[in-house]
Scaffold this motif. Structure first.
Motif, short mmCIF file in Angstrom:
data_model
loop_
_atom_site.label_atom_id
_atom_site.label_comp_id
_atom_site.label_asym_id
_atom_site.label_seq_id
_atom_site.Cartn_x
_atom_site.Cartn_y
_atom_site.Cartn_z
N TRP A 18 0.83 -1.20 0.00
CA TRP A 18 0.00 0.00 0.00
C TRP A 18 0.87 1.26 0.00
CZ3 TRP A 18 -3.94 2.33 -1.57
CH2 TRP A 18 -4.45 3.47 -0.98
N GLU A 19 1.93 1.27 0.77
CA GLU A 19 2.81 2.43 0.80
C GLU A 19 3.42 2.69 -0.58
OE1 GLU A 19 3.05 4.64 3.27
OE2 GLU A 19 1.49 3.40 4.19
N ALA A 20 3.84 1.63 -1.25
CA ALA A 20 4.40 1.79 -2.59
C ALA A 20 3.33 2.24 -3.58
CB ALA A 20 5.04 0.49 -3.06
N PHE A 21 2.13 1.67 -3.48
CA PHE A 21 1.02 2.05 -4.37
C PHE A 21 0.75 3.55 -4.24
CE2 PHE A 21 -3.37 2.52 -5.67
CZ PHE A 21 -3.49 1.67 -6.76
N LYS A 22 0.66 4.03 -3.01
CA LYS A 22 0.43 5.46 -2.78
C LYS A 22 1.57 6.30 -3.34
CE LYS A 22 0.03 5.43 1.66
NZ LYS A 22 -0.19 5.83 3.06
N LYS A 23 2.79 5.89 -3.07
CA LYS A 23 3.96 6.64 -3.54
C LYS A 23 3.92 6.82 -5.05
CE LYS A 23 8.95 6.36 -3.98
NZ LYS A 23 10.15 5.55 -3.82
N PHE A 24 3.67 5.74 -5.77
CA PHE A 24 3.70 5.82 -7.23
C PHE A 24 2.48 6.53 -7.79
CE2 PHE A 24 6.35 1.83 -6.56
CZ PHE A 24 7.53 2.56 -6.49
N ALA A 25 1.36 6.42 -7.11
CA ALA A 25 0.17 7.17 -7.54
C ALA A 25 0.42 8.67 -7.39
CB ALA A 25 -1.05 6.74 -6.74
N PHE A 26 1.01 9.08 -6.27
CA PHE A 26 1.31 10.50 -6.08
C PHE A 26 2.40 10.97 -7.06
CE2 PHE A 26 -0.79 10.27 -1.83
CZ PHE A 26 -1.70 11.28 -2.06
N GLU A 27 3.33 10.10 -7.40
CA GLU A 27 4.32 10.46 -8.42
C GLU A 27 3.63 10.74 -9.76
OE1 GLU A 27 7.60 7.75 -8.89
OE2 GLU A 27 8.30 8.09 -6.84
N ALA A 28 2.63 9.94 -10.08
CA ALA A 28 1.88 10.14 -11.33
C ALA A 28 1.14 11.49 -11.29
CB ALA A 28 0.90 8.99 -11.56
N ILE A 29 0.54 11.79 -10.15
CA ILE A 29 -0.16 13.07 -9.99
C ILE A 29 0.84 14.22 -10.13
CG2 ILE A 29 -1.35 14.55 -8.32
CD1 ILE A 29 -2.67 11.92 -7.27
N ASP A 30 1.98 14.10 -9.45
CA ASP A 30 3.00 15.15 -9.51
C ASP A 30 3.55 15.34 -10.93
OD1 ASP A 30 2.68 15.55 -6.80
OD2 ASP A 30 4.49 14.43 -6.23
N ALA A 31 3.49 14.29 -11.74
CA ALA A 31 3.95 14.37 -13.13
C ALA A 31 2.87 14.92 -14.05
CB ALA A 31 4.40 12.99 -13.61
N GLY A 32 1.73 15.28 -13.48
CA GLY A 32 0.69 15.92 -14.26
C GLY A 32 -0.45 15.03 -14.70
N HIS A 33 -0.47 13.79 -14.27
CA HIS A 33 -1.55 12.88 -14.66
C HIS A 33 -2.77 13.09 -13.77
CE1 HIS A 33 0.89 10.48 -17.41
NE2 HIS A 33 1.88 10.70 -16.56
N ASP A 34 -3.92 13.17 -14.40
CA ASP A 34 -5.15 13.23 -13.62
C ASP A 34 -5.96 11.94 -13.78
OD1 ASP A 34 -5.99 13.60 -16.20
OD2 ASP A 34 -6.98 15.51 -15.83
N LYS A 70 -9.44 1.50 -2.29
CA LYS A 70 -8.86 2.01 -1.04
C LYS A 70 -8.32 3.42 -1.28
CE LYS A 70 -5.53 0.90 2.59
NZ LYS A 70 -4.67 -0.12 3.18
N TRP A 71 -7.64 3.60 -2.41
CA TRP A 71 -7.15 4.93 -2.79
C TRP A 71 -8.31 5.93 -2.85
CZ3 TRP A 71 -2.80 7.74 -3.78
CH2 TRP A 71 -2.97 8.91 -4.51
N GLN A 72 -9.37 5.56 -3.54
CA GLN A 72 -10.51 6.46 -3.70
C GLN A 72 -11.13 6.82 -2.36
OE1 GLN A 72 -12.59 3.96 -6.50
NE2 GLN A 72 -11.97 5.24 -8.23
N ASP A 73 -11.17 5.86 -1.43
CA ASP A 73 -11.71 6.12 -0.10
C ASP A 73 -10.81 7.05 0.71
OD1 ASP A 73 -13.89 4.47 -0.60
OD2 ASP A 73 -13.03 2.75 0.47
N GLN A 74 -9.51 6.84 0.63
CA GLN A 74 -8.58 7.61 1.45
C GLN A 74 -8.19 8.95 0.85
OE1 GLN A 74 -5.29 5.50 3.14
NE2 GLN A 74 -6.59 3.90 3.97
N TYR A 75 -8.30 9.07 -0.46
CA TYR A 75 -7.92 10.32 -1.14
C TYR A 75 -9.05 10.79 -2.06
CZ TYR A 75 -3.44 8.94 0.69
OH TYR A 75 -2.44 8.57 1.54
N PRO A 76 -10.16 11.20 -1.47
CA PRO A 76 -11.31 11.60 -2.30
C PRO A 76 -11.01 12.75 -3.26
CG PRO A 76 -11.67 12.18 0.01
CD PRO A 76 -10.42 11.35 -0.04
N ASP A 77 -10.04 13.60 -2.91
CA ASP A 77 -9.67 14.69 -3.82
C ASP A 77 -9.02 14.17 -5.10
OD1 ASP A 77 -10.67 16.48 -2.00
OD2 ASP A 77 -8.71 17.12 -1.26
#
Length: 92
Positions: A18-34, A70-77
């Motif tokens: 889960w920690e790795a999943f979050k890390k890479f998802a946030f990396e994608a967001i930081d790279a401009g992916h929505d 789980k991502w959608q529940d924890q990070y609704p934004d």
């Protein structure tokens, strides 16, 4: 035991996934992916744990959709980052 219960047991035993999943998802967001594939994120987790850190995790494909939820529940934004479909046996 339902698939969700199996996932929850696995997730509890393997918090690094889960920690790795979050890390890479946030990396994608930081790279401009929505919008990005949760399968892509999980395959990066698999790559990093298997190739980079040499950790051995067996991650069932059946769990990938639950990580996205789980991502959608924890990070609704950022819930729209992953497109999910209703699971076959999902509660209404």
């Amino acid at each position: 035991m339902t698939d969700r219960e199996k996932f929850e047991a696995y997730d509890k035993k393997n918090p690094k996934i889960w920690e790795a999943f979050k890390k890479f998802a946030f990396e994608a967001i930081d790279a401009g992916h929505d919008r990005i594939s949760h399968w892509l994120i999980m395959n990066r987790v698999r790559w990093e744990t298997e190739i980079v850190t040499n950790e051995k995790f067996k991650i069932s494909n059946n769990y990938i959709a639950y990580y996205a939820r789980k991502w959608q529940d924890q990070y609704p934004d950022h819930a729209e980052l992953f497109k999910t479909k209703k699971l076959k046996y999902e509660d209404a």
